[in-house]
Design an enzyme around this catalytic site. Structure first.
Site, PDB file in Angstrom:
ATOM      1  CB  VAL A  23      -0.325   0.118   1.109  1.00 30.54           C
ATOM      2  CG1 VAL A  23      -1.885   0.830   1.387  1.00 30.54           C
ATOM      3  CG2 VAL A  23      -0.432  -1.365   1.977  1.00 30.54           C
ATOM      4  CB  SER A 267      -1.405  -0.709   1.102  1.00 27.08           C
ATOM      5  OG  SER A 267       0.120  -0.455   1.025  1.00 27.08           O
TER       6      SER A 267
END
Length: 839
Positions: A23, A267
């Site tokens: 992420v 993420s």
């Protein structure tokens, strides 16, 4: 000194091939509006600053520190800006980066021992130092770095301005080191006085950038490339291609690596458009990369300002003088790790006369080769690396041998080889002011090496895109005709990884005139979605970035469609939908920045929301209060049923029942046939699978095994999560909220084995890192941004910024970000003015 057998390499291809799940973050901007019209946006530089640009060999920069140690770096030119970043970063984290510069220079064996290992949690690999050194010495000797530094045009070219930025970073890093008297003056005990801490060169900086771009491709194959060698014995020369059993083993390991179990780089990001915001005007962004808490893939928060040209705040990975996730005055963005493979193995047909020659289009070609030398500190090791028109030769996949015999070998096509477009990309994005501009940058450079992009802007546009450097391999090329291979068909059908026939040059990934580089998809064949309500991603494929508008029809190498989503993806989609409908108990429909902050730290154990009532009922129904186990006597349920019934289904530091449920959940997901009462349905992908198959003996035994584990570990069934999930700073426990994003479905991901006393108190391998929530309240005001660096800004225990933000994170608190100049000036704790000369 002779070359010794390589130590095994442990890795998670799921992390690496997709990158494994990353992420990073998101952004926002105002389409068509003048950036200078907004406070905090770049403004026209004063004449004195403009004139200073002519003296490009001189550096002048101001660094203001605010709460949390965040440096706000202002310079009149980009060389000086890089100088300020290098100096600020080295002040906080020089030991971590100095260790990595030793890595990319190929000198780990010399300083740390040839047979010792190190782990890159971002790439999911544990590497032997000698193998690592051989690989990196090979990168340097190949001439790649020299070509990148000297290129004036073409795929390696960077603008003179970017070169100055990178040079400035190197000089600023070295300025700090000299200012403290070298390694002996460093306060961090991790590297104080160590011989491996030294001034860096511009070549080191380019090597670091190359390392970052390769995390999901060549970096995963370091051991496999470094240990490859032509067959030396008759047995090796007569080895056949992968056997049927080897193919099955490889595919099985690939499937396991690509599953949603265990810690993996990933993420979460949510971008809300104007129709999903309560004010119906502006966007809102949440970015939460789940990145390592140790090493160079920590994120470093900073604000970078060159008046009139750039004003951006956010975080960058170590060694990069740019914001990689963050926001400008009008645009906010984040990234999540993509599911797309960034490499393609090519199966070579070798010449009958030589195992270092291969046949392409009926003609024999000699492999290129370079002999590298590694200084181990106890002698020299020489090794020859071989390469082809497709890329380097390697010898295993997922730890399973792919024999280099007298008839066949395997080469790695790497879509990120020499990908400096990543720097061009972020240099442009750090100046962008709208989603539309961000999308045009994505399409033009295709520079992102392993991540999706999620963004929102001031005018309420939201964007999801997986536009980057992805090998152009169609489904037909991977599975049929002369390009398909037996091992490739099996791997592709199971996990989407093509392995192609290198005997025909046309079987390599396709080159398109519309693509930014040879062998990658043109942007028109890559998925993206613009919305006015919302888009999300939590490391699953592009398909359900918004369930109202599923994305379909893309090549399998990019990701899957109409397949089961992870619990973390489903949790994010569920929380977003409830907030938009106003059914989450937080008032009328629509997001605000504050409500997005609450969503991030909701700490809902999503798995529990799907099965806990059935689990409690099963627990209470065990005959005689005894739960069966899979390999031992039954165990008394005791108070476990009531503990689970009273538990609030959250994984905050005071939750009692979270640890017990986690022990059960991580076992039951692996039972034969699965734990679900209702299986996945593509027609209801957010709500299925669900329910607990309590009639299953294996499910019952999983609960008994969990109870037995708790007792063996001397953990009460009602132990508070923060008692066992914590880090130690200066001898004190700091409890950590959250839990495993996969498989638990916790949005605020923290990967720490709470059942192993040896891991308690140590840094999580991976987890929530730099978290940001960004929105706007007017057409021209400062962005409203709240952030937290979960592990704090500095890894130096003697820094005031070593644990301050970690303490805030423990209590799910945020820092109000300073962006506009008046706020920065008001809250400045310390100011440093630096002047210097370029090297």
């Amino acid at each position: 000194m002779t070359r010794r057998p390589a130590l095994p390499c442990s890795r998670n291809l799921g992390i690496a091939a997709a990158l494994a799940s990353l992420v990073l973050l998101a952004g926002s901007a105002l389409p068509g509006a003048s950036a200078a019209a907004h406070p905090g946006a770049p403004t026209k530089a004063p004449k004195s600053q403009t004139a200073a640009k002519a003296h490009h060999a001189k550096y002048s920069v101001t660094i203001q520190r605010t709460a949390g140690g965040v440096p706000h770096i202002t310079a009149s030119d980009f060389g000086s800006l890089g100088y300020g970043v290098g100096y600020s970063f080295a002040t906080d984290d020089i030991c971590t980066m100095a260790n990595d510069f030793v890595t990319v220079e190929g000198n780990r064996s010399k300083f740390f021992g040839a047979n010792h290992t190190y782990t890159s949690y971002s790439a999911g690999v544990t590497l032997n130092n000698l193998d690592s050194d051989i690989y990196w010495k090979g990168v340097t000797k190949s001439g790649l770095i020299k070509r990148e530094m000297s290129a004036k045009s073409g795929k390696y070219a960077l603008s003179p301005t970017i070169h100055k930025l990178l040079r400035g970073y190197v000089d600023g890093y070295n300025r700090y080191l000299s200012s403290v008297g070298g390694a002996k003056g460093i306060t961090d005990p991790a590297c104080k006085g160590k011989p491996w801490v030294h001034p860096i060169s511009i070549a080191d900086e380019y090597l670091r950038i190359d390392q970052l771009t390769e995390l999901a491709s060549a970096y995963v194959f370091i051991e496999s490339i470094a240990t490859s060698a032509p067959p030396a014995t008759p047995g090796e020369r007569h080895a056949s291609g992968p056997t049927h059993q080897q193919v099955k083993t490889i595919v099985r390991r690939l499937v396991a690596a690509r599953s949603h179990s265990g810690a993996s780089l990933g993420s979460n990001a949510i971008a809300i458009g104007k129709n999903g915001n309560r004010d119906h005007t502006h966007g809102v962004l949440l970015g939460n990369p789940h990145f390592p808490w140790v090493g160079t893939e920590r994120l470093y928060q900073m604000q970078l300002t060159v008046p009139g040209q750039m004003n951006v705040e956010g975080a960058g990975l170590y060694g990069v003088p740019l914001v990689l996730v963050g926001h400008t005055a009008n645009l906010a963005w984040s990234h999540t790790v993509s599911t797309a493979y960034r490499f393609v193995p090519m199966q070579l047909q070798l010449s009958k006369s030589s195992p270092t020659s291969y046949v392409v289009d009926g003609k024999t070609r000699a492999m290129s080769h370079e002999t590298v030398t590694v200084n181990t500190g106890h002698g020299l090791v020489h090794h020859t690396l071989y390469s082809t028109i497709y890329g380097p030769v390697f010898n295993n996949l997922e730890g399973e041998p792919l024999a280099w015999s007298g008839t066949q070998a395997f080469a790695l096509f790497d879509a990120n080889a020499g990908n400096l477009r990543i720097i061009r990309h972020f240099f442009a994005v750090d100046k962008a002011q709208s989603v539309n501009k961000l999308l045009s940058i994505l399409r033009n450079d295709e520079g992102l090496p392993w991540v999706n992009t999620i963004a929102a802007d001031r005018t309420g546009h939201a964007l999801y895109a997986d536009i980057g450097s992805i090998p152009d391999v169609s489904n037909a090329k991977a599975t049929s005709g002369r390009c398909a291979t037996s091992i490739g068909i099996a791997a592709f059908l199971e996990v989407g990884l093509p392995i192609l026939n290198g005997a025909h040059s046309a079987c390599a990934p396709t080159t398109s005139k519309k693509a930014a580089a040879p062998g990658i998809f043109p942007p028109g064949k890559l998925p993206f979605l613009e919305r006015s309500d919302y888009v999300t991603n939590s490391n699953d494929s592009y398909w359900l970035s918004n369930p109202k508008h599923p994305l379909t029809g893309f090549a399998r190498i990019i990701g899957t469609e109409k397949t089961e989503r992870s619990l973390r993806t489903r949790s994010g989609l569920t929380m977003t939908a409830k907030r938009l409908a106003g059914t989450d108990g937080e008032g009328k429909p629509g997001f605000t920045g504050h409500l997005m902050q609450k969503l991030e730290f909701s700490d809902i154990q999503f798995g529990a929301t799907l099965v806990k009532p059935a689990l409690v009922k099963m627990c209470k129904a065990f005959p005689g209060g005894l739960a069966p186990t899979s390999s031992g006597p039954p165990v008394a349920v005791g108070a476990s049923c009531s503990v689970l019934a009273k538990w609030n289904d959250l994984e905050n530091i005071h939750s009692r029942g979270a640890v017990l449920f986690r022990a059960f959940w991580e076992k039951v997901l692996n039972v034969a046939g699965g734990p679900w009462l209702h299986q996945f349905s593509a027609a209801h992908p957010v709500t299925t699978p669900n329910g607990l198959k309590t009639s299953s003996t294996a499910v019952k035994e999983a609960f008994g095994d969990a109870l037995a584990e708790m007792k063996t570990d001397h953990l009460p069934f009602n132990v508070a999560l923060g008692t066992v999930q914590y880090v130690v700073r200066h001898g004190k426990h700091i409890a950590l909220p959250g839990g495993p994003g996969d498989p638990d479905g916790e949005f605020n991901a923290i990967y720490q084995n709470v059942f192993d006393p040896a891991t308690r108190g140590k840094n999580p391998t991976i987890g929530s890192s730099y978290i940001q929530v960004v929105t706007w309240h007017s057409a021209h005001g400062c962005p409203d941004a709240h952030t937290i660096v979960t592990y704090s800004e500095s890894a130096n225990p003697r820094s005031p910024y070593y644990d301050d933000q970690t303490k805030l994170f423990s209590h799910r608190k945020w820092q109000t970000e300073d962006f506009c100049k008046a706020a920065v000036d008001k809250h400045t704790i310390k100011t440093v003015h630096l002047h210097g000369t370029a090297s």
